[in-house]
Design an enzyme around this catalytic site. Sequence first.
Site, PDB file in Angstrom:
ATOM      1  N   GLY A 177       0.785  -1.230   0.000  1.00 43.61           N
ATOM      2  CA  GLY A 177       0.000   0.000   0.000  1.00 43.61           C
ATOM      3  C   GLY A 177       0.819   1.284   0.000  1.00 43.61           C
TER       4      GLY A 177
ATOM      5  CB  SER B 266       6.062   4.959  -3.128  1.00 46.90           C
ATOM      6  OG  SER B 266       5.378   3.742  -3.298  1.00 46.90           O
TER       7      SER B 266
ATOM      8  CB  SER C   4       1.978   3.617  -4.806  1.00 48.44           C
ATOM      9  OG  SER C   4       3.287   3.224  -5.126  1.00 48.44           O
TER      10      SER C   4
HETATM   11  P1  ADP Z   1       2.722  -0.747  -3.250  1.00 52.84           P
HETATM   12  O1  ADP Z   1       3.017   0.665  -3.674  1.00 52.84           O
HETATM   13  O2  ADP Z   1       3.143  -1.035  -1.832  1.00 52.84           O
HETATM   14  O3  ADP Z   1       3.217  -1.794  -4.210  1.00 52.84           O
HETATM   15  P2  ADP Z   1       0.047  -0.185  -4.047  1.00 52.84           P
HETATM   16  O4  ADP Z   1      -0.388   1.029  -3.298  1.00 52.84           O
HETATM   17  O5  ADP Z   1       0.487   0.000  -5.469  1.00 52.84           O
HETATM   18  O6  ADP Z   1       1.143  -0.938  -3.192  1.00 52.84           O
HETATM   19  O7  ADP Z   1      -1.098  -1.282  -4.071  1.00 52.84           O
HETATM   20  C1  ADP Z   1      -1.793  -1.653  -2.917  1.00 52.84           C
HETATM   21  C2  ADP Z   1      -3.117  -2.254  -3.319  1.00 52.84           C
HETATM   22  O8  ADP Z   1      -3.800  -2.652  -2.134  1.00 52.84           O
HETATM   23  C3  ADP Z   1      -4.010  -1.240  -4.028  1.00 52.84           C
HETATM   24  O9  ADP Z   1      -4.738  -1.916  -5.025  1.00 52.84           O
HETATM   25  C4  ADP Z   1      -4.922  -0.743  -2.905  1.00 52.84           C
HETATM   26  O10 ADP Z   1      -6.161  -0.319  -3.392  1.00 52.84           O
HETATM   27  C5  ADP Z   1      -5.064  -2.003  -2.052  1.00 52.84           C
HETATM   28  N1  ADP Z   1      -5.325  -1.759  -0.636  1.00 52.84           N
HETATM   29  C6  ADP Z   1      -6.247  -2.409   0.086  1.00 52.84           C
HETATM   30  N2  ADP Z   1      -6.248  -1.993   1.353  1.00 52.84           N
HETATM   31  C7  ADP Z   1      -5.285  -1.073   1.458  1.00 52.84           C
HETATM   32  C8  ADP Z   1      -4.807  -0.266   2.536  1.00 52.84           C
HETATM   33  N3  ADP Z   1      -5.315  -0.355   3.761  1.00 52.84           N
HETATM   34  N4  ADP Z   1      -3.806   0.580   2.295  1.00 52.84           N
HETATM   35  C9  ADP Z   1      -3.275   0.670   1.060  1.00 52.84           C
HETATM   36  N5  ADP Z   1      -3.681  -0.051   0.008  1.00 52.84           N
HETATM   37  C10 ADP Z   1      -4.682  -0.926   0.199  1.00 52.84           C
END
Ligand code: ADP
Length: 207
Positions: free
Chosen positions: A41, A107, A43
């Site tokens: 989460g 991120s 990003s």
């Molecule tokens: P990262 O940057 O860590 O790879 P992303 O933000 O791209 O992660 O993706 C996280 C995914 O999880 C997104 O599809 C987001 O909508 C989902 N998600 C579900 N619950 C949460 C939460 N509590 N916080 C952040 N993202 C979440």
Amino acid sequence: MIGQRATNITWHEGHVERASRHALLGQQGATIWLTGLSASGKSTIAFTAEHALTAAGRLAYVLDGDNIRHGLNSNLGFSPEDRTENIRRIGEVAKLFADAGVLTFTSFISPYRADRDLVRQMHVKAGLPFVEVHVAAPVEVCEQRDPKGLYQKARQGKIPEFTGISAPYEAPTAAELTLDTAELSPEQAAAALIDCLRQRGLLPAGI
Ligand code: ADP
């Protein structure tokens, strides 16, 4: 790739002090370093916080892993050496942004503790605030989310050296903040992050 290669170069001190830039912007810069597994989460939270801060009249900017790998770090892969160089470059860029007065969110999975500590040290040395945020969710939760289908590919052996599956993730031991995204919504996590910045004196009350 670490180390000074060029010779005959001299550091040139500018004539505008950091404090003057901060006065101009009405804020001081900082690096807010989000680390965690893919799909934890980072990003989502960084862009939510950036949006909230911008709406509140603060200058914020996200340096995002995937986006940076399209440009500045397009020549780097996912070997341990390339990951280290990826983080070193981002650390240097974030430091410049923070020096300019921007609330800079990064991120990046940044799986190695030593790499993150190096970035922290470069900020300490430069007298700039560095806030490490562990975006924590169990790998099972991240794998279930899998918004880009990367875990599935990694399980099929199509992505070598995938953090959490076939490459290590070294969790922070002394992060300024841990956000458990299995428990918090993105909005709650971003609000907790902004709260943390306020408590650290990086934002005035009321934002
Ligand atoms: P990262 O940057 O860590 O790879 P992303 O933000 O791209 O992660 O993706 C996280 C995914 O999880 C997104 O599809 C987001 O909508 C989902 N998600 C579900 N619950 C949460 C939460 N509590 N916080 C952040 N993202 C979440």
